[in-house]
Design a protein around this motif. Sequence first.
Motif, PDB file in Angstrom:
ATOM      1  N   UNK A 130      45.217  14.120  32.116  1.00 48.67           N
ATOM      2  CA  UNK A 130      44.493  14.513  30.908  1.00 48.67           C
ATOM      3  C   UNK A 130      43.117  15.031  31.314  1.00 48.67           C
ATOM      4  N   UNK A 131      42.777  16.225  30.819  1.00 51.49           N
ATOM      5  CA  UNK A 131      41.517  16.828  31.245  1.00 51.49           C
ATOM      6  C   UNK A 131      40.877  17.608  30.111  1.00 51.49           C
ATOM      7  N   UNK A 132      39.599  17.846  30.274  1.00 50.56           N
ATOM      8  CA  UNK A 132      38.868  18.719  29.364  1.00 50.56           C
ATOM      9  C   UNK A 132      38.241  19.839  30.186  1.00 50.56           C
TER      10      UNK A 132
ATOM     11  N   UNK B 209      53.728  15.096  36.100  1.00 53.36           N
ATOM     12  CA  UNK B 209      54.779  15.840  35.415  1.00 53.36           C
ATOM     13  C   UNK B 209      54.203  16.680  34.288  1.00 53.36           C
ATOM     14  N   UNK B 210      53.099  16.200  33.714  1.00 49.97           N
ATOM     15  CA  UNK B 210      52.529  16.830  32.528  1.00 49.97           C
ATOM     16  C   UNK B 210      51.026  17.037  32.726  1.00 49.97           C
ATOM     17  N   UNK B 211      50.539  18.213  32.351  1.00 51.81           N
ATOM     18  CA  UNK B 211      49.104  18.454  32.315  1.00 51.81           C
ATOM     19  C   UNK B 211      48.716  18.622  30.853  1.00 51.81           C
ATOM     20  N   UNK B 212      47.845  17.731  30.368  1.00 50.49           N
ATOM     21  CA  UNK B 212      47.405  17.787  28.974  1.00 50.49           C
ATOM     22  C   UNK B 212      45.945  18.186  28.907  1.00 50.49           C
ATOM     23  N   UNK B 213      45.661  19.236  28.150  1.00 52.39           N
ATOM     24  CA  UNK B 213      44.288  19.720  28.024  1.00 52.39           C
ATOM     25  C   UNK B 213      43.814  19.501  26.599  1.00 52.39           C
ATOM     26  N   UNK B 214      42.672  18.822  26.475  1.00 53.45           N
ATOM     27  CA  UNK B 214      42.064  18.628  25.164  1.00 53.45           C
ATOM     28  C   UNK B 214      40.949  19.655  24.999  1.00 53.45           C
ATOM     29  N   UNK B 215      40.982  20.383  23.896  1.00 52.82           N
ATOM     30  CA  UNK B 215      39.964  21.411  23.698  1.00 52.82           C
ATOM     31  C   UNK B 215      39.438  21.373  22.271  1.00 52.82           C
ATOM     32  N   UNK B 216      38.107  21.229  22.139  1.00 59.28           N
ATOM     33  CA  UNK B 216      37.504  21.129  20.811  1.00 59.28           C
ATOM     34  C   UNK B 216      36.311  22.057  20.648  1.00 59.28           C
ATOM     35  N   UNK B 217      36.092  22.928  21.605  1.00 53.98           N
ATOM     36  CA  UNK B 217      34.919  23.782  21.431  1.00 53.98           C
ATOM     37  C   UNK B 217      35.172  25.189  21.957  1.00 53.98           C
ATOM     38  N   UNK B 218      36.325  25.721  21.616  1.00 55.66           N
ATOM     39  CA  UNK B 218      36.669  27.109  21.933  1.00 55.66           C
ATOM     40  C   UNK B 218      36.692  27.364  23.433  1.00 55.66           C
ATOM     41  N   UNK B 219      36.885  28.606  23.829  1.00 60.78           N
ATOM     42  CA  UNK B 219      36.994  28.934  25.244  1.00 60.78           C
ATOM     43  C   UNK B 219      38.409  28.797  25.752  1.00 60.78           C
TER      44      UNK B 219
ATOM     45  N   UNK C  99      42.802  28.298  29.280  1.00 62.23           N
ATOM     46  CA  UNK C  99      44.189  27.815  29.357  1.00 62.23           C
ATOM     47  C   UNK C  99      45.128  28.811  30.042  1.00 62.23           C
ATOM     48  N   UNK C 100      45.061  30.111  29.676  1.00 58.40           N
ATOM     49  CA  UNK C 100      45.904  31.064  30.424  1.00 58.40           C
ATOM     50  C   UNK C 100      45.567  31.080  31.917  1.00 58.40           C
ATOM     51  N   UNK C 101      44.281  30.911  32.224  1.00 60.81           N
ATOM     52  CA  UNK C 101      43.886  30.876  33.636  1.00 60.81           C
ATOM     53  C   UNK C 101      44.516  29.670  34.344  1.00 60.81           C
TER      54      UNK C 101
END
Lengths: 319, 139
Positions: free
Chosen positions: B10-12, B58-68, B73-75
Amino acid sequence: MGQDAGDVARRLLTGEIAAGARAIRWLDDRDPRGPALLAAVYPHTGRAQIVGITGPPGAGKSTLTDMLVAEWRSRGMRVAVLAVDPSSPFTGGAILGDRVRMARHALDPGVFIRSLGTRGQAGGLSRSTHDAALVFDAMGYDIVVVETVGVGQDEIDVVNLAHTTIIVAVPGLGDEIQAVKAGIMEAGDIFVVNKADRDGYDATRRQMEMMLHLRAQSRPAQPETPVLRSVAARGEGGAEIVEAIAAHRTRLEGAGDFARRNGLRARAQVINLVKDALTARALELGGDAIFDAVDARRIDPHGAAEHLLRQLDERIIAA
Amino acid sequence: MNKRPLRVLLAKLGMDTHTVGVTIIGHALREAGMEVIFTGLKQTPEMVCAAAVQEDVDVVGISTLSAGHTRSLPRLARLLREAGAEDKLLVAGGVIPEEDRAVLEEAGVDRIFTMGSDTRDIVAYLDQWWAERQAEEAA
């Protein structure tokens, strides 16, 4: 990613990160490919210095590790870190958060950080930690740091794994009685009082030195054990600790103890593996019936164990 | 106890420092028997990719709350492909406007959970994915 043990072993021996990562996953998951993989890499082990870092929760083990990694890197050494955190005994889940304090090394190709959950194992490590350290050793890392879960009074499995064990304490956590009870005090090769800018530093240091003084009286052959200070969050004290770790290796090698510790570790691991395998076979023979008999008080636990072992003996003789 | 727990990073990304959501998700996943690896704040896609490979999650979870996220994410998805880690599930959650969905899915984000998602739905989704993945590997 190739899924064949031989292929993954070959690639990790060239230092490929993804291959080493997959190998550790297999060992951690007890995947059937694990043993073949270890057999292939084992001849390439025995060079890395395994450094255990242990101490109570909140002592700053991860921050200290982060600082030591930076210090080793400045000396051109390649470092792997196994950071162990507790798994829930109820769900098996775990929050593995030690990377957070080591984020600055994330893009350094000379640093490999792996988080492990204890997965039901007591003693401050996971069952897979020994094998994971062997993988890093085979990959050519100079140092393998094993950071244990925050330990209490007798979780000292890391001592059996590491060449050099560092006990981290902080001012104001435990009183004298706690320190006396703690088996970990008997085990350390290097002691560090972290957060040394806090109140109580002098008292903590004095307690440690007193303990070590008494320890030295009962074991006069052992060289003096250093007590060092650090403020890891500010990067203070890293050079002295890294030098003490290097000096400890030199001393072990001079006395022939570096290889001897590797040998003792391997021996303990063989014994454990045989124990596990024999236990599994005996339980398979006994089935549920033997436990039903214990539940019904028809046989006591010692008798049940005797019974299973006799059955196992008979089967071996028959074969 | 699950013999082979699902491992989730889990990352930001970027300068987003809103941690409440990702912390709650992390604890929910732990309660569901998963191993959750936190990387900390202010991560670049390169850092997240390196951590995902080292941890063999197995899973990469990205939390995003301030745009960008339409850039980062595509990168990240591209970096994971380049690292040979495209088999890892890439999941995003947080404040993600509906009009961004197509861009992200096109770029390789496998699933998006928007604000108000129930942690039980996230757990159920991951459990099902993991069961299918293990069945595939066994076959």
